[in-house]
Design a protein around this motif. Structure first.
Motif, PDB file in Angstrom:
ATOM      1  N   LEU A  78       0.827  -1.215   0.000  1.00 56.71           N
ATOM      2  CA  LEU A  78       0.000   0.000   0.000  1.00 56.71           C
ATOM      3  C   LEU A  78       0.859   1.262   0.000  1.00 56.71           C
ATOM      4  O   LEU A  78       0.591   2.216  -0.730  1.00 56.71           O
ATOM      5  N   ASN A  79       1.907   1.255   0.825  1.00 56.22           N
ATOM      6  CA  ASN A  79       2.788   2.422   0.867  1.00 56.22           C
ATOM      7  C   ASN A  79       3.499   2.636  -0.463  1.00 56.22           C
ATOM      8  O   ASN A  79       3.714   3.780  -0.887  1.00 56.22           O
ATOM      9  N   GLN A  82       1.006   4.110  -2.963  1.00 53.04           N
ATOM     10  CA  GLN A  82       0.766   5.519  -2.656  1.00 53.04           C
ATOM     11  C   GLN A  82       1.964   6.374  -3.044  1.00 53.04           C
ATOM     12  O   GLN A  82       1.804   7.469  -3.609  1.00 53.04           O
ATOM     13  N   ALA A  85       1.998   6.788  -6.762  1.00 61.09           N
ATOM     14  CA  ALA A  85       0.972   7.746  -7.182  1.00 61.09           C
ATOM     15  C   ALA A  85       1.437   9.176  -6.921  1.00 61.09           C
ATOM     16  O   ALA A  85       1.263  10.067  -7.761  1.00 61.09           O
ATOM     17  N   ASP A  86       2.038   9.395  -5.737  1.00 56.67           N
ATOM     18  CA  ASP A  86       2.538  10.738  -5.407  1.00 56.67           C
ATOM     19  C   ASP A  86       3.667  11.153  -6.348  1.00 56.67           C
ATOM     20  O   ASP A  86       3.729  12.307  -6.785  1.00 56.67           O
ATOM     21  N   ARG A 221      -4.292  15.976   2.170  1.00 55.12           N
ATOM     22  CA  ARG A 221      -4.354  15.609   0.752  1.00 55.12           C
ATOM     23  C   ARG A 221      -5.630  16.157   0.105  1.00 55.12           C
ATOM     24  O   ARG A 221      -5.599  16.655  -1.022  1.00 55.12           O
ATOM     25  N   ARG A 269      -3.934  11.589  -7.805  1.00 56.19           N
ATOM     26  CA  ARG A 269      -4.220  12.216  -6.507  1.00 56.19           C
ATOM     27  C   ARG A 269      -5.299  11.433  -5.746  1.00 56.19           C
ATOM     28  O   ARG A 269      -5.180  11.204  -4.538  1.00 56.19           O
ATOM     29  N   ILE A 271      -6.001   8.300  -6.067  1.00 55.68           N
ATOM     30  CA  ILE A 271      -5.431   7.027  -5.616  1.00 55.68           C
ATOM     31  C   ILE A 271      -4.757   7.221  -4.258  1.00 55.68           C
ATOM     32  O   ILE A 271      -4.924   6.412  -3.330  1.00 55.68           O
ATOM     33  N   GLY A 272      -3.973   8.302  -4.126  1.00 50.96           N
ATOM     34  CA  GLY A 272      -3.312   8.591  -2.857  1.00 50.96           C
ATOM     35  C   GLY A 272      -4.304   8.796  -1.731  1.00 50.96           C
ATOM     36  O   GLY A 272      -4.112   8.295  -0.611  1.00 50.96           O
ATOM     37  N   ILE A 275      -5.986   5.380  -0.779  1.00 45.66           N
ATOM     38  CA  ILE A 275      -5.125   4.518   0.039  1.00 45.66           C
ATOM     39  C   ILE A 275      -5.061   5.041   1.467  1.00 45.66           C
ATOM     40  O   ILE A 275      -5.079   4.263   2.438  1.00 45.66           O
ATOM     41  N   GLN A 276      -5.000   6.359   1.621  1.00 46.60           N
ATOM     42  CA  GLN A 276      -4.993   6.921   2.967  1.00 46.60           C
ATOM     43  C   GLN A 276      -6.300   6.612   3.691  1.00 46.60           C
ATOM     44  O   GLN A 276      -6.312   6.341   4.895  1.00 46.60           O
ATOM     45  N   TRP A 279      -6.067   3.125   4.898  1.00 47.68           N
ATOM     46  CA  TRP A 279      -5.290   3.071   6.143  1.00 47.68           C
ATOM     47  C   TRP A 279      -6.136   3.520   7.329  1.00 47.68           C
ATOM     48  O   TRP A 279      -6.034   2.977   8.433  1.00 47.68           O
TER      49      TRP A 279
END
Length: 314
Positions: A78-79, A82, A85-86, A221, A269, A271-272, A275-276, A279
């Motif tokens: 996952l990290n 992310q 994506a970033d 974000r 963006r 996607i990031g 994922i957050q 989490w």
């Protein structure tokens, strides 16, 4: 009590309590305008901002805001997604600036610069003026105040851990040795319950800190995406207005290219953010499991109390 046995009175941060709507923790309307101005400038200088953003993305991949799941393969996955994506956002932004610079087209250049200036101004205003930050925070979340709460719960966790370490895991044995008869045994049991309670409470506070840090990152974000969307809209309108005035209907083709770039940028963006959010759900579930353990531990203590005192009913 000897000097080396005395503890310290911990002054937990009251920033969350003292931060009211429209005012910061100090009671003011303005938040460090010079520091925020510097951040806004560094974060929006074409190319420099993208390089800095790339390094930040890599750093966040290795130092995520959650700490519960170190070493798990899915955490790494996952990290990594992310971070990619970033990084992708920074690459797309750099490509957009390069396209404007190499085209020698006044419309592209003015539009790109307008986006950078608009985003920098929004970043500065958003972070410097507490009423604006709080107004946006009603809909988008307020990262600064959420981080204040996270810091408070982090301090709670650290000091409960210090209490646990100071009492020592052999507290029960020490009480039994120093206190004869059944009273000593009862004191040892109560001492063990106290240690378990401090340990579970520390885990719960640490979990709440993690949850708030994840939420703060997600809120930041979302806020940044909204500011970027406003800046991109300003850029698009300026770019297209100048382009149509100079080139006529042929500008529609370039508009299509710009829209494709925007679609890619915001897909990465989102996607990031997604994922957050994942989490946030995972950490929330972990925190609820920890709290469940705390309640189970508390019930055990109550059952013991009921057993030692027949007048107590659970």
């Amino acid at each position: 009590m000897s000097d080396n046995q005395k503890g310290e009175v911990v002054d937990f941060s009251d920033a969350p309590k003292s931060s009211v709507y429209g005012r910061n923790a100090d009671g003011g309307f303005i938040n460090d305008p010079f520091g925020n101005g510097k951040k806004a400038l560094e974060g929006n200088i074409p190319f420099y901002a993208q390089i800095k953003g790339g390094f930040d993305a890599v750093d966040k991949a290795f130092n995520p805001p959650q700490s519960y799941f170190k070493g798990e393969w899915w955490e790494t996955l996952l990290n990594s997604i992310q971070a990619l994506a970033d990084l992708g956002v920074q690459i797309v932004d750099a490509f957009d600036y390069a396209k404007a610079a190499l085209s020698f087209d006044p419309a592209d250049i003015i539009g790109a610069l307008a986006a950078a200036v608009c985003k920098g101004l929004l970043d500065f205003l958003w972070s410097s003026f507490q009423p604006l930050q709080d107004a946006a925070g009603v809909l988008l979340g307020n990262p600064g105040k959420i981080q204040n709460s996270a810091a408070m719960w982090g301090a709670v966790s650290e000091n409960l851990t210090s209490l646990y370490d100071a009492l020592g895991t052999d507290l029960g044995k020490t009480l039994t040795e120093c206190w004869d008869s059944e009273a000593g045994c009862a004191a040892a049991v109560r001492g063990g319950d106290l240690l378990d309670t401090a340990d579970f409470a520390s885990q719960s506070a640490d979990g709440l800190k993690d949850l708030l840090n994840i939420y703060a990152d997600m809120a930041e974000r979302i806020n940044d995406t909204v500011r970027q969307a406003i800046a991109d809209l300003v850029s698009f309108v300026i770019n297209r207005a100048i382009g149509i005035a100079m080139k006529g209907p042929a500008e529609v083709i370039m508009a299509g290219i710009d829209i494709a770039i925007l679609v890619v940028r915001y897909t990465l963006r989102f996607i990031g953010i997604a994922i957050q959010e994942a989490w946030f759900i995972i950490a929330g579930k972990q925190l609820l499991n920890t709290i469940k353990d705390c309640f189970e531990q508390a019930m055990e203590v109550l059952e013991k109390l009921a057993g030692y005192n027949t007048t107590v009913r659970v």
